[in-house]
Design an enzyme around this catalytic site. Structure first.
Site, PDB file in Angstrom:
ATOM      1  N   VAL A  13     -11.184   4.900  12.059  1.00 13.67           N
ATOM      2  CA  VAL A  13     -11.186   6.335  11.782  1.00 13.67           C
ATOM      3  C   VAL A  13     -11.471   6.618  10.310  1.00 13.67           C
ATOM      4  CG1 VAL A  13      -9.790   8.437  11.812  1.00 13.67           C
ATOM      5  CG2 VAL A  13      -9.593   6.773  13.678  1.00 13.67           C
ATOM      6  N   ASP A  31      -6.518   1.086   1.251  1.00 15.06           N
ATOM      7  CA  ASP A  31      -6.031   0.300   2.376  1.00 15.06           C
ATOM      8  C   ASP A  31      -5.092  -0.774   1.841  1.00 15.06           C
ATOM      9  OD1 ASP A  31      -7.164  -0.020   5.491  1.00 15.06           O
ATOM     10  OD2 ASP A  31      -6.145  -1.799   4.717  1.00 15.06           O
ATOM     11  N   ARG A  36      -9.600  -6.407   3.790  1.00 10.44           N
ATOM     12  CA  ARG A  36     -10.404  -5.265   4.233  1.00 10.44           C
ATOM     13  C   ARG A  36     -11.162  -4.652   3.061  1.00 10.44           C
ATOM     14  NH1 ARG A  36     -13.576  -3.039   7.936  1.00 10.44           N
ATOM     15  NH2 ARG A  36     -13.198  -0.825   8.325  1.00 10.44           N
ATOM     16  N   THR A  87      -1.146   4.734  15.002  1.00  9.03           N
ATOM     17  CA  THR A  87       0.152   5.155  15.529  1.00  9.03           C
ATOM     18  C   THR A  87       0.379   4.418  16.845  1.00  9.03           C
ATOM     19  OG1 THR A  87      -1.023   7.131  16.333  1.00  9.03           O
ATOM     20  CG2 THR A  87       0.439   7.413  14.446  1.00  9.03           C
ATOM     21  N   THR A 122      -2.893  10.168  15.666  1.00  9.81           N
ATOM     22  CA  THR A 122      -2.421  10.824  16.880  1.00  9.81           C
ATOM     23  C   THR A 122      -0.901  10.758  16.968  1.00  9.81           C
ATOM     24  OG1 THR A 122      -4.455  10.224  18.017  1.00  9.81           O
ATOM     25  CG2 THR A 122      -2.596  10.882  19.388  1.00  9.81           C
ATOM     26  N   CYS A 262      -5.804   4.211  21.870  1.00  3.24           N
ATOM     27  CA  CYS A 262      -5.828   5.661  22.098  1.00  3.24           C
ATOM     28  C   CYS A 262      -5.317   5.988  23.497  1.00  3.24           C
ATOM     29  CB  CYS A 262      -7.246   6.200  21.890  1.00  3.24           C
ATOM     30  SG  CYS A 262      -7.809   6.131  20.186  1.00  3.24           S
ATOM     31  N   ARG A 333      -6.924  -4.588  19.957  1.00  4.42           N
ATOM     32  CA  ARG A 333      -5.589  -3.992  20.010  1.00  4.42           C
ATOM     33  C   ARG A 333      -5.293  -3.409  21.391  1.00  4.42           C
ATOM     34  NH1 ARG A 333      -5.652   0.136  15.160  1.00  4.42           N
ATOM     35  NH2 ARG A 333      -7.824   0.283  15.854  1.00  4.42           N
TER      36      ARG A 333
END
Length: 422
Positions: A13, A31, A36, A87, A122, A262, A333
């Site tokens: 995102v 981050d 990363r 989240t 979210t 998600c 994930r």
């Protein structure tokens, strides 16, 4: 307002958003992962969401552009903080706010008068103001809606989708006051080609996001249940759906494994909030239970087919194609393909997993599985779990034994190649 933007969290995102904003504004991408940040400084995005050329375009530019860091002090001069961290849920499927809380502490440590903190992660309705804002106030010593303000603009990134990218998807926006709502909306409107929708409150925007994925979860659960029924009736589910889809208002969802960070997670956030206010969500949780059962169902169907072919289960060589949570995406994930793997392994089958999109190191660390580099033998059972485009180039006749079973979970392969599909 002169925007000086910090993006907190540079995953699926945050990174695409940072790149788009950096084309117009000064952006600092933060981050906690040194690895990363280092890969991004070399214009390499392991999530495959942003092309090397796009990263190079915004990195190290004289005006505006994207600066990358793991140091909190580097974001201290920003006045817009956009939080795009995961989240997840815990082992009991309860919301895990740890990443969001830590990010709020980070922002709170540098928060100043008139700054705006926008959350994209979210959550359930009310979480921004009930969970995050108290942390911002405590750490900063500032007062919400007097000294600093908040917004919420839910992410709508579709990992692996090269058509519906961040600027081409309508963005829902909101603010903690009507004036801040307009400011947040104007900020996103400056980069979102598809336009924005200003929600009347943060809670409305939070609720809109969480029901998007809950609705999709329930719709897929319905067709997954149909797949179980039609399997007993010996009817091809996809053929039924194709026929039904000729009606103009039929929603053409397909059966499958519903995981990821998600759809496989967000319904639990809404369910948790519903329980807190005294309502037990029947349909939402039933849909989750149904979808969570599909890995075991697929493995059982594969086992039945193998037994009918007189394949010796304990010595059967099984090839599982794909371990990521969706096609053409490296994200593992909360993948439900692991449920298929574990169930097949429980039957004492010898399972090899081939996935050219997944990170060997991540799969080993997360699931204890050693992916195979190449397919160099024949298999008694092949299970097509994830429809990566890479698999379309495989010559399946060369990797199947004469008496093999080929099961297509995704229903995307030629029916003449397979023995059965979900």
């Amino acid at each position: 307002m002169n925007y000086n933007i910090a993006i907190i969290g540079l995953g699926y995102v945050g990174l695409p958003l940072a790149v788009e904003f950096a084309k117009k504004y000064k952006v600092i991408g933060f981050d906690i992962s040194e690895n990363r940040i280092n890969e991004l400084k070399n214009a390499n995005d392991s999530t495959l969401e942003v092309e090397e050329s796009s990263l190079k375009q915004v990195l190290n530019t004289q005006e505006n552009g994207l600066t990358l860091t793991t140091t909190a002090a580097d974001i201290a001069d920003c006045n817009i903080y956009i939080v795009t961290v995961p989240t997840p849920v815990d082992k009991n499927n309860k919301p895990d706010f740890a990443p969001l809380l830590k990010s709020s502490e980070l922002v709170g440590s540098v928060l100043k008068h008139d700054d705006i903190v926008i959350y994209e992660s979210t959550v359930y309705p009310g979480a921004t103001e009930e969970v995050c804002v108290p942390v911002l106030e405590k750490v900063s010593g500032l007062t919400f809606n007097k000294d600093f303000f908040c917004g919420y603009s839910p992410e709508r990134i579709n990992p692996g989708d090269k058509t519906r990218t961040v600027t081409k998807i309508t963005k829902v926006t909101s603010g903690s006051t009507p004036e801040i709502g307009k400011t947040v909306d104007a900020l996103y409107k400056s980069i979102i080609e598809a336009g924005t929708h200003l929600a009347p409150s943060i809670k409305v925007a939070e609720a809109a996001k969480v029901i998007e994925n809950a609705q999709r979860d329930i719709n897929i659960a319905f067709v997954n249940e149909l797949a179980k029924i039609f399997n007993l009736l010996n009817i091809d589910t996809h053929a039924v759906l194709d026929a039904a889809a000729t009606k103009w208002n039929f929603l053409h969802y397909k059966p499958g494994l519903v995981g990821g960070h998600c759809i496989g997670v967000d319904p639990f956030y809404l369910a948790q909030k519903a329980l807190e206010v005294g309502y037990h969500p029947e349909i939402i949780l039933a849909g989750r239970r149904l979808n969570d059962s599909m890995g075991e169902f697929v493995a059982t169907e594969v086992l039945k087919l193998a037994v009918k072919r007189n394949i010796e289960i304990n010595t059967a060589k099984v090839l599982m194609l794909g371990i990521t949570f969706k096609e053409n995406c490296p994200d593992i994930r909360n993948t439900k393909a692991i449920d298929v793997y574990r169930a097949l392994s429980d039957f004492n089958m010898n399972v090899d997993v081939y996935d050219p999109r997944a990170s060997f190191e991540e799969v080993k660390a997360e699931y204890g599985i050693d992916l195979i580099n190449t397919i160099n033998k024949t298999y008694d059972v092949i299970v097509h779990c994830v429809s990566h485009s890479d698999f379309l180039n495989l010559n399946f006749s060369e990797i199947r034994t004469e008496n093999s079973v080929f099961y297509d979970v995704k229903g995307t392969l030629d029916v003449n190649l397979i023995d059965k599909r979900l």
